[in-house]
Design a protein around this motif. Sequence first.
Motif, PDB file in Angstrom:
ATOM      1  N   GLN A 131       0.838  -1.181   0.000  1.00  5.47           N
ATOM      2  CA  GLN A 131       0.000   0.000   0.000  1.00  5.47           C
ATOM      3  C   GLN A 131       0.885   1.247   0.000  1.00  5.47           C
ATOM      4  O   GLN A 131       2.008   1.209   0.498  1.00  5.47           O
ATOM      5  N   ALA A 132       0.327   2.339  -0.515  1.00  8.85           N
ATOM      6  CA  ALA A 132       1.010   3.629  -0.397  1.00  8.85           C
ATOM      7  C   ALA A 132       0.870   4.119   1.046  1.00  8.85           C
ATOM      8  O   ALA A 132      -0.235   4.132   1.607  1.00  8.85           O
ATOM      9  N   ALA A 133       1.991   4.504   1.648  1.00 13.14           N
ATOM     10  CA  ALA A 133       1.962   4.914   3.057  1.00 13.14           C
ATOM     11  C   ALA A 133       1.495   6.355   3.242  1.00 13.14           C
ATOM     12  O   ALA A 133       1.031   6.721   4.322  1.00 13.14           O
ATOM     13  N   ASP A 134       1.593   7.179   2.187  1.00 11.67           N
ATOM     14  CA  ASP A 134       1.328   8.610   2.376  1.00 11.67           C
ATOM     15  C   ASP A 134      -0.066   8.929   2.932  1.00 11.67           C
ATOM     16  O   ASP A 134      -0.190   9.753   3.842  1.00 11.67           O
ATOM     17  N   PRO A 135      -1.121   8.307   2.424  1.00  4.52           N
ATOM     18  CA  PRO A 135      -2.445   8.632   2.992  1.00  4.52           C
ATOM     19  C   PRO A 135      -2.533   8.313   4.493  1.00  4.52           C
ATOM     20  O   PRO A 135      -3.161   9.053   5.252  1.00  4.52           O
ATOM     21  N   LEU A 136      -1.888   7.226   4.905  1.00  4.63           N
ATOM     22  CA  LEU A 136      -1.880   6.901   6.335  1.00  4.63           C
ATOM     23  C   LEU A 136      -1.093   7.948   7.117  1.00  4.63           C
ATOM     24  O   LEU A 136      -1.542   8.432   8.169  1.00  4.63           O
ATOM     25  N   LEU A 137       0.068   8.319   6.582  1.00  5.01           N
ATOM     26  CA  LEU A 137       0.879   9.334   7.283  1.00  5.01           C
ATOM     27  C   LEU A 137       0.134  10.666   7.345  1.00  5.01           C
ATOM     28  O   LEU A 137       0.182  11.356   8.370  1.00  5.01           O
ATOM     29  N   ASP A 138      -0.576  11.008   6.277  1.00  2.58           N
ATOM     30  CA  ASP A 138      -1.387  12.229   6.306  1.00  2.58           C
ATOM     31  C   ASP A 138      -2.422  12.160   7.440  1.00  2.58           C
ATOM     32  O   ASP A 138      -2.622  13.130   8.174  1.00  2.58           O
ATOM     33  N   ALA A 139      -3.087  10.999   7.546  1.00  2.00           N
ATOM     34  CA  ALA A 139      -4.150  10.854   8.554  1.00  2.00           C
ATOM     35  C   ALA A 139      -3.592  10.946   9.970  1.00  2.00           C
ATOM     36  O   ALA A 139      -4.287  11.383  10.891  1.00  2.00           O
ATOM     37  N   LEU A 140      -2.329  10.515  10.144  1.00  2.00           N
ATOM     38  CA  LEU A 140      -1.704  10.624  11.470  1.00  2.00           C
ATOM     39  C   LEU A 140      -1.336  12.066  11.774  1.00  2.00           C
ATOM     40  O   LEU A 140      -1.219  12.463  12.941  1.00  2.00           O
ATOM     41  N   GLY A 141      -1.144  12.871  10.703  1.00  2.00           N
ATOM     42  CA  GLY A 141      -0.724  14.255  10.914  1.00  2.00           C
ATOM     43  C   GLY A 141      -1.852  15.264  10.935  1.00  2.00           C
ATOM     44  O   GLY A 141      -1.727  16.327  11.563  1.00  2.00           O
ATOM     45  N   ASN A 142      -2.963  14.956  10.291  1.00  2.00           N
ATOM     46  CA  ASN A 142      -4.000  15.988  10.116  1.00  2.00           C
ATOM     47  C   ASN A 142      -5.209  15.823  11.028  1.00  2.00           C
ATOM     48  O   ASN A 142      -6.227  16.500  10.847  1.00  2.00           O
ATOM     49  N   GLY A 143      -5.150  14.918  11.995  1.00  2.00           N
ATOM     50  CA  GLY A 143      -6.253  14.793  12.951  1.00  2.00           C
ATOM     51  C   GLY A 143      -7.283  13.731  12.579  1.00  2.00           C
ATOM     52  O   GLY A 143      -8.148  13.402  13.392  1.00  2.00           O
ATOM     53  N   GLU A 144      -7.192  13.199  11.352  1.00  2.00           N
ATOM     54  CA  GLU A 144      -8.196  12.214  10.951  1.00  2.00           C
ATOM     55  C   GLU A 144      -8.047  10.923  11.764  1.00  2.00           C
ATOM     56  O   GLU A 144      -9.038  10.345  12.225  1.00  2.00           O
ATOM     57  N   GLY A 145      -6.815  10.469  11.942  1.00  2.00           N
ATOM     58  CA  GLY A 145      -6.580   9.267  12.745  1.00  2.00           C
ATOM     59  C   GLY A 145      -7.045   9.453  14.179  1.00  2.00           C
ATOM     60  O   GLY A 145      -7.665   8.566  14.774  1.00  2.00           O
ATOM     61  N   ASP A 146      -6.765  10.622  14.695  1.00  2.00           N
ATOM     62  CA  ASP A 146      -7.189  10.948  16.059  1.00  2.00           C
ATOM     63  C   ASP A 146      -8.715  10.862  16.185  1.00  2.00           C
ATOM     64  O   ASP A 146      -9.246  10.266  17.123  1.00  2.00           O
ATOM     65  N   ARG A 147      -9.402  11.431  15.210  1.00  2.36           N
ATOM     66  CA  ARG A 147     -10.868  11.433  15.233  1.00  2.36           C
ATOM     67  C   ARG A 147     -11.411  10.010  15.159  1.00  2.36           C
ATOM     68  O   ARG A 147     -12.331   9.630  15.895  1.00  2.36           O
ATOM     69  N   LEU A 148     -10.822   9.196  14.268  1.00  2.00           N
ATOM     70  CA  LEU A 148     -11.308   7.817  14.124  1.00  2.00           C
ATOM     71  C   LEU A 148     -11.061   7.001  15.392  1.00  2.00           C
ATOM     72  O   LEU A 148     -11.915   6.213  15.817  1.00  2.00           O
ATOM     73  N   LEU A 149      -9.893   7.189  16.017  1.00  2.00           N
ATOM     74  CA  LEU A 149      -9.603   6.438  17.248  1.00  2.00           C
ATOM     75  C   LEU A 149     -10.533   6.872  18.375  1.00  2.00           C
ATOM     76  O   LEU A 149     -11.072   6.031  19.106  1.00  2.00           O
ATOM     77  N   ARG A 150     -10.738   8.170  18.499  1.00  2.00           N
ATOM     78  CA  ARG A 150     -11.633   8.642  19.564  1.00  2.00           C
ATOM     79  C   ARG A 150     -13.036   8.062  19.400  1.00  2.00           C
ATOM     80  O   ARG A 150     -13.677   7.649  20.379  1.00  2.00           O
ATOM     81  N   ALA A 151     -13.515   8.054  18.163  1.00  2.00           N
ATOM     82  CA  ALA A 151     -14.865   7.506  17.925  1.00  2.00           C
ATOM     83  C   ALA A 151     -14.901   6.025  18.284  1.00  2.00           C
ATOM     84  O   ALA A 151     -15.873   5.535  18.874  1.00  2.00           O
ATOM     85  N   ALA A 152     -13.832   5.302  17.934  1.00  2.00           N
ATOM     86  CA  ALA A 152     -13.802   3.857  18.215  1.00  2.00           C
ATOM     87  C   ALA A 152     -13.734   3.597  19.721  1.00  2.00           C
ATOM     88  O   ALA A 152     -14.398   2.684  20.233  1.00  2.00           O
ATOM     89  N   VAL A 153     -12.924   4.393  20.426  1.00  2.00           N
ATOM     90  CA  VAL A 153     -12.822   4.201  21.875  1.00  2.00           C
ATOM     91  C   VAL A 153     -14.148   4.542  22.548  1.00  2.00           C
ATOM     92  O   VAL A 153     -14.615   3.816  23.437  1.00  2.00           O
ATOM     93  N   ASP A 154     -14.783   5.629  22.101  1.00  2.00           N
ATOM     94  CA  ASP A 154     -16.096   5.974  22.658  1.00  2.00           C
ATOM     95  C   ASP A 154     -17.095   4.847  22.431  1.00  2.00           C
ATOM     96  O   ASP A 154     -17.868   4.483  23.314  1.00  2.00           O
TER      97      ASP A 154
END
Lengths: 201, 201
Positions: B140-163
Amino acid sequence: MKEIEFYFDFISPFGFLASRKIGALAEKYGYSCRWQAMLLGVSVLKVMGMKPLASIPLKGDYQFHEMKRNFRREGIVLGRSLDAPPAYPVLAGRAFHWVEHNRPDLAERFAIDVFNAYWIDDRTIDNPEILGSIYAALDQAADPLLDALGNGEGDRLLRAAVDRSLSLGVFGSPFFRINGEPFFGYDKFDQMEAWLASGGW
Amino acid sequence: MKEIEFYFDFISPFGFLASRKIGALAEKYGYSCRWQAMLLGVSVLKVMGMKPLASIPLKGDYQFHEMKRNFRREGIVLGRSLDAPPAYPVLAGRAFHWVEHNRPDLAERFAIDVFNAYWIDDRTIDNPEILGSIYAALDQAADPLLDALGNGEGDRLLRAAVDRSLSLGVFGSPFFRINGEPFFGYDKFDQMEAWLASGGW
């Protein structure tokens, strides 16, 4: 020596569940089983500094669900509600350790009868007369036991037993030691069976 | 629907142990398995108000002994010490949930690879580059994942999952739900197998 030590608090539902199975496991593998009352109020609340399980968010609700599921699986019909306020287990612990000290051959039978009095018959086990009657039903004179509950001897024996269990790292109910190897929790029966069958790993 | 949900924290040794067995159990009974990263630091420390396990007298020492015994039984040779300070699992959780959201078909594989990177290869999983390289290794291309770790998208998805996991009563690692029926702990594999084989009780 092939010995399983079985530690329990009389008011612990998981301890009661374990009490119904540990004898058969020990017998299957030719182990003796030494029953030992302990006090969750000392280990969990005082030494470990934890809160009562029922008061812990998420885990309290889950454990309640799991308890009911375990009793359902084992086909055990309880005489008291799992969410009724627990009895104070100290007097039963003193009585047990007096029996264990003076008549070790009767200790397991006495413990089983106290467990059943509490969980199946919903009797008040923090009462000397009831503990005395349980002992008397084993064709024993109850007076020496009642004396020990009144004169501090039972208290001394229980304190020594609890101190010993803590020194061995026992903190919960049920807790087992197979020739010294520790296993905590009702869910450990399969691992203990594997340990006994294989000689350990 | 026949689904087992498997909740884990990447830095949980018992979660790692469970990750090695849950797939085979689900497959044996024709269940799909949905892997879900959670955070013990949120459930145990914040919501439940408990202390880290290792700091609890008696229980901390016992659990450490039990962990080592379990790894020994399973023949798993760890690359990192069980008493080394744990990594901060939030970044790995964000990466997992970004993968789970965008490529659910790769979620289990990605989780297994992160687990192995941490526990077997002793890599630093709180590092975007390493998480990106693990994803890149799946072609897979890593850039979209790295973007998500930098721009808050990963944070939002993890928070929703933990909630979501907290709303379902998930508090520990591992934690399982078999068509919604909750099972907590690595020791539950035998009970889960009995539940699956019998259809429940």
